[in-house]
Design a protein around this motif. Structure first.
Motif, mmCIF file in Angstrom:
data_model
loop_
_atom_site.group_PDB
_atom_site.id
_atom_site.type_symbol
_atom_site.label_atom_id
_atom_site.label_comp_id
_atom_site.label_asym_id
_atom_site.label_seq_id
_atom_site.Cartn_x
_atom_site.Cartn_y
_atom_site.Cartn_z
ATOM 1 N N PHE A 360 33.234 41.381 47.168
ATOM 2 C CA PHE A 360 32.682 40.320 46.311
ATOM 3 C C PHE A 360 32.979 38.968 46.965
ATOM 4 C CE2 PHE A 360 33.827 43.872 43.526
ATOM 5 C CZ PHE A 360 32.604 44.112 42.884
ATOM 6 N N PRO A 361 32.199 38.604 47.991
ATOM 7 C CA PRO A 361 32.517 37.403 48.774
ATOM 8 C C PRO A 361 32.077 36.086 48.136
ATOM 9 C CG PRO A 361 30.588 38.493 49.681
ATOM 10 C CD PRO A 361 31.061 39.350 48.550
ATOM 11 N N ASP A 362 31.228 36.140 47.122
ATOM 12 C CA ASP A 362 30.654 34.905 46.572
ATOM 13 C C ASP A 362 31.527 34.330 45.463
ATOM 14 O OD1 ASP A 362 28.443 35.190 48.267
ATOM 15 O OD2 ASP A 362 27.427 36.513 46.826
ATOM 16 N N ASN A 363 32.178 33.201 45.753
ATOM 17 C CA ASN A 363 33.021 32.525 44.767
ATOM 18 C C ASN A 363 32.139 31.923 43.675
ATOM 19 O OD1 ASN A 363 34.829 30.941 43.340
ATOM 20 N ND2 ASN A 363 35.869 30.174 45.166
ATOM 21 N N PRO A 364 32.367 32.290 42.409
ATOM 22 C CA PRO A 364 31.495 31.783 41.340
ATOM 23 C C PRO A 364 31.721 30.324 41.009
ATOM 24 C CG PRO A 364 33.289 33.084 40.407
ATOM 25 C CD PRO A 364 33.387 33.223 41.900
ATOM 26 N N GLY A 365 32.747 29.705 41.558
ATOM 27 C CA GLY A 365 32.983 28.291 41.315
ATOM 28 C C GLY A 365 33.588 27.996 39.958
ATOM 29 N N TRP A 366 34.481 28.848 39.514
ATOM 30 C CA TRP A 366 35.158 28.610 38.232
ATOM 31 C C TRP A 366 36.204 27.497 38.332
ATOM 32 C CZ3 TRP A 366 36.372 34.153 35.960
ATOM 33 C CH2 TRP A 366 35.158 34.747 35.531
ATOM 34 N N GLY A 367 36.459 27.029 39.525
ATOM 35 C CA GLY A 367 37.456 25.989 39.708
ATOM 36 C C GLY A 367 38.859 26.560 39.810
ATOM 37 N N GLU A 368 39.818 25.653 39.859
ATOM 38 C CA GLU A 368 41.216 26.082 40.003
ATOM 39 C C GLU A 368 41.695 26.754 38.732
ATOM 40 O OE1 GLU A 368 45.554 24.101 41.088
ATOM 41 O OE2 GLU A 368 43.705 22.935 41.323
ATOM 42 N N ALA A 369 42.479 27.812 38.898
ATOM 43 C CA ALA A 369 43.002 28.549 37.745
ATOM 44 C C ALA A 369 43.914 27.656 36.925
ATOM 45 C CB ALA A 369 43.754 29.778 38.212
ATOM 46 N N THR A 370 43.776 27.753 35.579
ATOM 47 C CA THR A 370 44.638 26.977 34.696
ATOM 48 C C THR A 370 46.022 27.588 34.556
ATOM 49 O OG1 THR A 370 43.726 28.197 32.803
ATOM 50 C CG2 THR A 370 42.659 26.104 33.385
ATOM 51 N N ALA A 371 46.144 28.860 34.898
ATOM 52 C CA ALA A 371 47.448 29.544 34.884
ATOM 53 C C ALA A 371 47.389 30.713 35.860
ATOM 54 C CB ALA A 371 47.793 30.039 33.481
ATOM 55 N N GLN A 372 48.533 30.998 36.477
ATOM 56 C CA GLN A 372 48.600 32.101 37.438
ATOM 57 C C GLN A 372 49.843 32.943 37.177
ATOM 58 O OE1 GLN A 372 48.445 30.352 41.375
ATOM 59 N NE2 GLN A 372 46.266 30.834 41.554
ATOM 60 N N ALA A 373 49.709 34.232 37.421
ATOM 61 C CA ALA A 373 50.844 35.155 37.379
ATOM 62 C C ALA A 373 50.772 35.993 38.648
ATOM 63 C CB ALA A 373 50.801 36.043 36.141
ATOM 64 N N PRO A 374 51.561 35.658 39.678
ATOM 65 C CA PRO A 374 51.465 36.406 40.938
ATOM 66 C C PRO A 374 51.933 37.841 40.762
ATOM 67 C CG PRO A 374 53.329 34.904 40.987
ATOM 68 C CD PRO A 374 52.572 34.587 39.731
ATOM 69 N N PHE A 375 51.427 38.701 41.616
ATOM 70 C CA PHE A 375 51.816 40.115 41.554
ATOM 71 C C PHE A 375 53.288 40.266 41.945
ATOM 72 C CE2 PHE A 375 52.591 44.198 43.581
ATOM 73 C CZ PHE A 375 52.076 45.078 42.641
ATOM 74 N N SER A 376 53.953 41.150 41.245
ATOM 75 C CA SER A 376 55.309 41.540 41.649
ATOM 76 C C SER A 376 55.448 43.034 41.452
ATOM 77 C CB SER A 376 56.372 40.795 40.827
ATOM 78 O OG SER A 376 56.460 41.321 39.523
#
Length: 816
Positions: A360-376
């Motif tokens: 899925f190479p096409d970035n939909p342009g949702w902008g920067e994430a408002t929150a992130q939870a990195p994988f652990s």
């Protein structure tokens, strides 16, 4: 340039751009660089000094000076040992150093540094004070610093503090070199570099001791200490006998004293050990294997349990999207868009995210994430919130789903065929909420294909043939791990254990580990506990891994093995790094360790036998001198000249030991090195010493003997000694293959030439022409040969060791 430590615009500008080229040049000129000595390397000057100025060289040098002072240059031939010991040791260690240095550069952690607004990976020594260094999951922190950017940044400081729980870091928090990123991303400014950094101080302390225990080296140290204690009284006795009791003139008395003392020194034992280790490093280097601590070669040869991860070890690192199986048909579009957004926003994508990004190479342009939870590895999921576009999570289906749901069963079925399965779901709370992920609505199963390494089956079969148990310990779904292990024929692989059901009690855990071989959904702390449980049952454990979740287990295992493509943190703690990322390289490392240990044991038998008979012969000769003063009889002088003991060692020890130390050897390493060596060396040395003394007494013509009789008596004693010493060589070389028989017969032929040619007889003062004396010597030698042979079989029977004369046919094609 001043820095604002409060997170104001000054830091923000700096975080975006980093130092300029002029600022870097200023810091380099001021010496504010991270130029610290390489961990595993020492200078050529240090190598030369260590090989030339040794205790053994000093002893031989003093004895050489005594002989040369008598004017007998020929008897000083043993002085060539000083040159040989030093020269060979220097050459081999320099070769090993160059190999290690080249491989260390390849394996080196390369931090990503921002300069002039551009992020560039560079060597740690190129980092300067105030550099901005980017961080991602698995990255090692190479210098001390202060965080200037943080996105859910968790730092694992367990290698420094022993505390296993990651520490959350915010802007302005300090970070220490030697720690690594457990989750999240960020950037920090270097505040301490070079020798001021915390890790450099630790490394300086660590360099004072060997991190990996070497039974071989500690055993040799014990043997050398024991020999030193024996040499002192034996040496004093022989000096007294030669200089005061024997009644000889000064020159022959000194020559006899030196001839007695030289063979007591096991001059080649330490040398051969060093050569074997150095050659092992070079050989493994040719297979792209970096040995960060030399005794690790030996340690891996003793391993009887190998704990291997599935991903990157049994399977290849790369993945591809096999199928996107949506919960509802109408979810296909939103699921694809969400996956594209999440993959595009991940600054440090792992293999799974890279496969999704490729699909899925096409970035939909949702902008920067408002929150992130990195994988652990602990929670088994990651997530991003995009405001009005929703909260999305990606992770393990058996963690995020109700086990009884339809999609959970579908995920289980897909995993049972060896596929990697992730769940894409939407949740009702932002992903950084304390209650996250909250209620998860399944949207699609992301099914990824992993290829099993073509050499994995052969590697597992090799370990099985060598009685080394392989345990597959993975964070993936247990059914998927079991499918891969079962397809490779791993015993018990088709019965995987879900680590969430494992008992916490160490004893019960150890019982489960003994009975099962395949484990899924293993947390990082559980990997560590599993290693400890195996060790509690007396196992020597090797742990292989490439991810940040493997670091603690790698550190605690007896031998840590990292893949070259693994995270910088895993490479930093591992003793062995497989730069070619091939699990199939591991058998070669095991084989090299077995070659080193097995061959050094053989060589030690030869050198210590020589030391035992030399010390005993000196005792016996010395005692005659001491007792002659009490019982009023003529003392017996030492039978040999220094040149005699030199040639006695040429073909019974010197050349054969060198060949045996480098030869193939696939015998499994066993503990008990010192007792096993002494079981052969002591009886053999005693037999040689006693029979040689008796042989000399039988032909000794008394203090009034002529020069001819003196030479004939010494020759007779030498014949007896060489005969039995050659048989000890024949015993040590067992089980026989063709090249070992050639080596033994070649040594016999060499001595026949020395005793047959008129030139060599004259040069070495040999005279076997007295038929009676030579016959007596041969008879004593034959008795000694029989006694050595009997002792070998009897000690084997007493200690339950399987003795055999010839290698079995299956060992012939290159194993011996």
């Amino acid at each position: 340039m001043a820095y604002d430590e409060t997170g104001t615009d000054g830091i923000a500008v700096l975080a975006a751009d980093g130092l300029t080229a002029d600022q870097v040049a200023e810091r380099v000129a001021a010496g504010k660089t991270n130029d610290v000595p390489d961990r595993a390397s020492r200078s050529i000057r240090d190598i030369v000094r260590a090989n030339v100025f040794t205790r053994i060289n000093a002893i031989l040098g003093i004895l050489l000076g005594i002989v040369l002072a008598t004017g007998s240059i020929i008897d000083g031939m043993f002085g060539l040992l000083i040159i040989a010991n030093s020269g060979i040791g220097i050459i081999q260690e320099v070769r090993a150093k160059r190999t290690l240095d080249k491989l260390a550069i390849v394996s080196q952690t390369k931090p990503v540094v921002r300069r002039d607004g551009t992020a560039v990976a560079m060597a740690p020594r190129e980092v300067v004070l105030d550099d901005l260094i980017e961080l991602g999951s698995g990255d090692q922190i190479v210098v001390d610093g202060v965080v200037v950017e943080a996105s859910a940044l968790d730092i694992d400081e367990s290698l420094l503090t022993g505390e296993a729980d990651p520490v959350h870091k915010s802007v302005g928090d300090p970070v220490l070199s030697g720690s690594f990123v457990a989750a999240g991303s960020g950037c920090y400014r270097a505040t301490k570099v070079g020798s001021d950094a915390y890790a450099a101080k630790l490394a300086e302390e660590a360099s004072k001791f060997t991190l990996v225990h070497s039974e071989l080296r500690s055993g040799i140290d014990k043997i050398l200490k024991f020999i030193t204690y024996l040499m002192i009284p034996a040496g004093l006795l022989i000096i007294y006998n030669q200089l005061f009791s024997s009644g000889q003139s000064l020159r022959p008395a000194l020559n006899g004293m030196v001839a007695a003392l030289v063979p007591m020194v096991p001059e080649g034992l330490v040398l051969m050990t060093s050569i074997a280790f150095a050659v092992g490093v070079v050989r493994l280097g040719q297979r792209q294997c970096l040995v960060q601590e030399l005794p690790a070669i030996e340690g891996l040869a003793r391993v009887d349990v190998v704990c291997a991860d599935k991903t990157g070890t049994l399977t290849e690192n790369g993945m591809r999207l096999s199928e996107l199986r949506c919960a509802e048909p109408e979810d296909a579009g939103p699921a694809g868009v969400a996956l594209a957004a999440m993959a595009a926003d991940d600054p440090r994508p792992n293999a799974s995210v890279l496969a999704i990004r490729e699909a899925f190479p096409d970035n939909p342009g949702w902008g920067e994430a408002t929150a992130q939870a990195p994988f652990s590895s602990a929670k088994k999921w990651s997530g991003q919130s995009y405001g009005s576009h929703g909260n999305w999570v990606l992770g393990a289906p058996d963690v995020l789903l109700d086990p009884g749901s339809v999609m959970a069963r579908q995920a289980e079925d897909a995993g049972a065929s060896g596929l990697r399965v992730l769940l894409l779901g939407s949740c009702d709370v932002p992903v950084d909420h304390p209650a996250a992920p909250g209620v998860v609505t399944p949207r699609a199963l992301v099914i990824l294909e992993q290829r099993v390494r073509p050499d994995a089956r052969g590697t597992l079969e090799y370990f099985a043939s060598q009685n080394v148990t392989v345990k597959v310990i993975s964070g993936d779904n247990a059914v998927s791990v079991g499918a891969v292990a079962g397809s490779l024929g791993l015993p018990g692989g088709e019965r995987p254990v879900d680590a969430r059901t494992l008992p916490s009690d160490p004893e019960s855990l150890a019982d489960t580990l003994e009975d099962s071989t395949t484990f899924g959904r293993v947390r990082p702390d559980q990997k560590r506990e599993m290693v400890a449980a195996l060790q509690s049952r007396g196992h020597t454990v090797a742990m292989t891994g490439d991810g940040v979740n493997d670091v603690l287990a790698l550190k605690d295992a007896d031998i840590g093995v990292s893949m070259g493509s693994g995270s910088p943190a895993t490479r930093a703690v591992a003793q062995i790094v497989l730069l070619d990322n091939k699990f199939a390289t591991l058998p070669y490392v095991v084989g090299e360790g077995r070659r080193v240990i097995g061959n050094i044991e053989r060589v030690s038998n030869l050198f210590l036998t020589k030391t035992v008979y030399s010390v005993l012969l000196a005792f016996l000769i010395g005692l005659t001198g001491a007792l002659s003063q009490v019982f009023d009889f003529e003392p017996v002088p030492y039978p040999f000249l220094p040149r005699h003991v030199t040639i006695a060692a040429w073909f019974t020890i010197g050349i054969p030991a060198f060949i045996l130390s480098l030869a193939p050897n696939n015998e499994r390493a066993r503990s008990g090195f010192v007792p096993r060596v002494m079981r052969l060396a002591v009886p053999s040395g005693v037999i040689i010493g006693v029979t040689t003394f008796i042989s000399y007494l039988l032909v000794y013509a008394g203090p009034e003997q002529t020069q001819t009789q003196k030479v004939q008596a010494g020759t007779s004693a030498l014949i007896t000694l060489i005969m039995i010493a050659l048989w000890v060589l024949a015993v040590v070389a067992r089980p026989y293959v063709w090249w070992k028989l050639v080596l033994i017969f070649g040594s016999v032929a060499a001595y026949l030439v020395l005793f047959a040619l008129p030139f060599t007889r004259t040069f070495f003062e040999l005279d076997p022409t007295n038929v009676a004396a030579t016959t007596s010597a041969l008879a004593c030698g034959l008795v000694g040969v029989v006694l050595v042979e009997v002792a070998w079989w009897v000690t084997g029977r007493l200690h339950g060791e399987h003795r055999r004369l010839f290698a079995p046919p299956e060992d012939l094609p290159g194993r011996q």
